[in-house]
Motif scaffolding. Structure first.
Motif, PDB file in Angstrom:
ATOM      1  N   ILE A 150       0.838  -1.197   0.000  1.00 57.03           N
ATOM      2  CA  ILE A 150       0.000   0.000   0.000  1.00 57.03           C
ATOM      3  C   ILE A 150       0.875   1.250   0.000  1.00 57.03           C
ATOM      4  CG2 ILE A 150      -1.656   1.320   1.365  1.00 57.03           C
ATOM      5  CD1 ILE A 150      -2.947  -1.292   2.161  1.00 57.03           C
ATOM      6  N   MET A 151       0.551   2.158  -0.910  1.00 54.33           N
ATOM      7  CA  MET A 151       1.260   3.421  -1.030  1.00 54.33           C
ATOM      8  C   MET A 151       0.561   4.459  -0.159  1.00 54.33           C
ATOM      9  SD  MET A 151       1.713   5.810  -4.435  1.00 54.33           S
ATOM     10  CE  MET A 151       2.140   4.415  -5.423  1.00 54.33           C
ATOM     11  N   LYS A 152       1.347   5.327   0.479  1.00 61.77           N
ATOM     12  CA  LYS A 152       0.769   6.401   1.280  1.00 61.77           C
ATOM     13  C   LYS A 152       0.465   7.588   0.381  1.00 61.77           C
ATOM     14  CE  LYS A 152       2.728   5.083   5.627  1.00 61.77           C
ATOM     15  NZ  LYS A 152       3.427   5.492   6.834  1.00 61.77           N
ATOM     16  N   GLY A 153      -0.711   8.169   0.596  1.00 61.36           N
ATOM     17  CA  GLY A 153      -1.122   9.294  -0.232  1.00 61.36           C
ATOM     18  C   GLY A 153      -1.842  10.362   0.567  1.00 61.36           C
ATOM     19  N   ILE A 154      -1.974  11.518  -0.047  1.00 61.86           N
ATOM     20  CA  ILE A 154      -2.721  12.618   0.551  1.00 61.86           C
ATOM     21  C   ILE A 154      -3.757  13.105  -0.453  1.00 61.86           C
ATOM     22  CG2 ILE A 154      -0.913  13.358   2.140  1.00 61.86           C
ATOM     23  CD1 ILE A 154      -0.126  15.513   0.161  1.00 61.86           C
ATOM     24  N   ILE A 155      -4.817  13.696   0.087  1.00 58.54           N
ATOM     25  CA  ILE A 155      -5.872  14.277  -0.745  1.00 58.54           C
ATOM     26  C   ILE A 155      -5.821  15.785  -0.571  1.00 58.54           C
ATOM     27  CG2 ILE A 155      -8.386  14.577  -0.944  1.00 58.54           C
ATOM     28  CD1 ILE A 155      -8.677  11.610  -0.207  1.00 58.54           C
ATOM     29  N   TYR A 156      -5.956  16.485  -1.700  1.00 64.24           N
ATOM     30  CA  TYR A 156      -6.109  17.938  -1.644  1.00 64.24           C
ATOM     31  C   TYR A 156      -7.426  18.294  -2.314  1.00 64.24           C
ATOM     32  CZ  TYR A 156      -5.710  22.917  -2.402  1.00 64.24           C
ATOM     33  OH  TYR A 156      -5.978  24.263  -2.405  1.00 64.24           O
ATOM     34  N   GLY A 157      -8.274  18.994  -1.585  1.00 64.05           N
ATOM     35  CA  GLY A 157      -9.556  19.450  -2.120  1.00 64.05           C
ATOM     36  C   GLY A 157      -9.705  20.942  -1.913  1.00 64.05           C
ATOM     37  N   ARG A 158     -10.310  21.595  -2.892  1.00 62.82           N
ATOM     38  CA  ARG A 158     -10.528  23.034  -2.782  1.00 62.82           C
ATOM     39  C   ARG A 158     -11.860  23.381  -3.413  1.00 62.82           C
ATOM     40  NH1 ARG A 158     -10.655  27.095  -5.957  1.00 62.82           N
ATOM     41  NH2 ARG A 158      -9.827  25.984  -7.751  1.00 62.82           N
TER      42      ARG A 158
ATOM     43  N   VAL B 199      -5.724  14.577   4.714  1.00 64.06           N
ATOM     44  CA  VAL B 199      -6.626  15.258   3.787  1.00 64.06           C
ATOM     45  C   VAL B 199      -6.498  16.753   4.037  1.00 64.06           C
ATOM     46  CG1 VAL B 199      -9.032  15.605   3.079  1.00 64.06           C
ATOM     47  CG2 VAL B 199      -8.234  13.304   3.708  1.00 64.06           C
ATOM     48  N   PHE B 200      -6.247  17.509   2.974  1.00 66.48           N
ATOM     49  CA  PHE B 200      -6.134  18.959   3.053  1.00 66.48           C
ATOM     50  C   PHE B 200      -7.265  19.566   2.234  1.00 66.48           C
ATOM     51  CE2 PHE B 200      -1.952  17.180   3.564  1.00 66.48           C
ATOM     52  CZ  PHE B 200      -1.436  17.885   4.643  1.00 66.48           C
TER      53      PHE B 200
ATOM     54  N   LYS C  47       0.963  28.695  -3.087  1.00 61.34           N
ATOM     55  CA  LYS C  47       1.804  28.985  -1.923  1.00 61.34           C
ATOM     56  C   LYS C  47       1.147  29.980  -0.973  1.00 61.34           C
ATOM     57  CE  LYS C  47       4.568  32.524  -4.278  1.00 61.34           C
ATOM     58  NZ  LYS C  47       3.941  33.659  -3.638  1.00 61.34           N
ATOM     59  N   ASP C  48       0.157  30.721  -1.465  1.00 60.81           N
ATOM     60  CA  ASP C  48      -0.547  31.714  -0.645  1.00 60.81           C
ATOM     61  C   ASP C  48      -1.850  31.194  -0.052  1.00 60.81           C
ATOM     62  OD1 ASP C  48       1.459  33.554  -1.224  1.00 60.81           O
ATOM     63  OD2 ASP C  48       0.425  34.250  -3.033  1.00 60.81           O
ATOM     64  N   ARG C  49      -2.153  29.910  -0.273  1.00 62.23           N
ATOM     65  CA  ARG C  49      -3.353  29.289   0.291  1.00 62.23           C
ATOM     66  C   ARG C  49      -2.945  28.427   1.484  1.00 62.23           C
ATOM     67  NH1 ARG C  49      -5.113  26.036  -4.334  1.00 62.23           N
ATOM     68  NH2 ARG C  49      -3.791  27.126  -5.793  1.00 62.23           N
ATOM     69  N   ALA C  50      -3.639  28.560   2.591  1.00 63.80           N
ATOM     70  CA  ALA C  50      -3.241  27.902   3.844  1.00 63.80           C
ATOM     71  C   ALA C  50      -3.137  26.377   3.731  1.00 63.80           C
ATOM     72  CB  ALA C  50      -4.211  28.276   4.963  1.00 63.80           C
ATOM     73  N   ALA C  51      -4.180  25.711   3.232  1.00 64.74           N
ATOM     74  CA  ALA C  51      -4.157  24.242   3.165  1.00 64.74           C
ATOM     75  C   ALA C  51      -3.144  23.750   2.132  1.00 64.74           C
ATOM     76  CB  ALA C  51      -5.543  23.686   2.861  1.00 64.74           C
ATOM     77  N   PHE C  52      -3.009  24.480   1.034  1.00 60.99           N
ATOM     78  CA  PHE C  52      -2.026  24.085   0.017  1.00 60.99           C
ATOM     79  C   PHE C  52      -0.618  24.200   0.594  1.00 60.99           C
ATOM     80  CE2 PHE C  52       0.407  24.191  -3.909  1.00 60.99           C
ATOM     81  CZ  PHE C  52      -0.273  23.282  -4.705  1.00 60.99           C
ATOM     82  N   ALA C  53      -0.346  25.293   1.306  1.00 56.72           N
ATOM     83  CA  ALA C  53       0.963  25.479   1.942  1.00 56.72           C
ATOM     84  C   ALA C  53       1.201  24.395   3.000  1.00 56.72           C
ATOM     85  CB  ALA C  53       1.058  26.871   2.551  1.00 56.72           C
ATOM     86  N   ALA C  54       0.157  24.039   3.751  1.00 57.49           N
ATOM     87  CA  ALA C  54       0.276  22.970   4.748  1.00 57.49           C
ATOM     88  C   ALA C  54       0.567  21.634   4.071  1.00 57.49           C
ATOM     89  CB  ALA C  54      -1.000  22.880   5.587  1.00 57.49           C
ATOM     90  N   MET C  55      -0.046  21.406   2.914  1.00 59.36           N
ATOM     91  CA  MET C  55       0.217  20.181   2.157  1.00 59.36           C
ATOM     92  C   MET C  55       1.675  20.132   1.722  1.00 59.36           C
ATOM     93  SD  MET C  55      -1.504  18.772  -1.381  1.00 59.36           S
ATOM     94  CE  MET C  55      -0.792  20.065  -2.390  1.00 59.36           C
TER      95      MET C  55
END
Length: 160
Positions: free
Chosen positions: A21-29, A58-59, A70-78
């Protein structure tokens, strides 16, 4: 602002004939508080289960895609999460979730896929940056460049 992301080799391991199993993250906006991330996140979680991806974070955020990543909080956190944790894939529902500026989208994809070595899955377009062997999908860049420009044109049309 330059954001440094650690580079690592993309590896898919096999154990007893099964893909690890590969580790992954989700980004939603979404752009407004009248919209909801649920559809994006749920469809990506379902895809992850079917494709041996463990979603470890999940971000999500409510912000215009016109604002640079880079100026969006969740994107920067990701980005920070990617820098400090080993993941293999970023899952997004559609390319315009990364942003509406073609240049910003292309820079971020280049950073994640080509510099860092991550895989990326774009659900709406059914695109994956890497094949089952971890090699770059040769049409991924062409298609993401085209879709990034379409997302930019949609912004231009809403301004008119």
């Amino acid at each position: 602002m330059i954001i440094s992301v650690q580079r690592f080799t993309f590896v898919v391991l096999f154990t007893n004939g099964k893909q690890k199993i590969m580790k992954g993250i989700i980004y939603g906006r979404v752009s407004t508080n009248k919209q909801d991330h649920a559809r994006q996140v749920n469809s990506l979680q379902e895809w992850a289960k079917r494709n041996d991806v463990e979603v470890v974070e999940v971000f999500t955020e409510i912000v215009s895609g016109r604002k640079a990543g880079k100026d969006r909080a969740a994107f920067a956190a990701m980005i920070e999460y990617i820098r400090t944790n080993k993941i293999g894939i970023i899952l997004i529902s559609e390319l315009s979730r990364i942003g509406r500026s073609p240049m910003d989208v292309q820079i971020n994809i280049h950073k994640f896929v080509y510099e860092v070595g991550l895989d990326m899955y774009i659900h709406e377009q059914g695109l994956r940056a890497r094949d089952s062997k971890g090699e770059i999908n040769s049409i991924f860049k062409l298609m993401t460049d085209m879709f990034a420009n379409v997302a930019g044109m949609e912004v231009d049309q809403t301004r008119a």
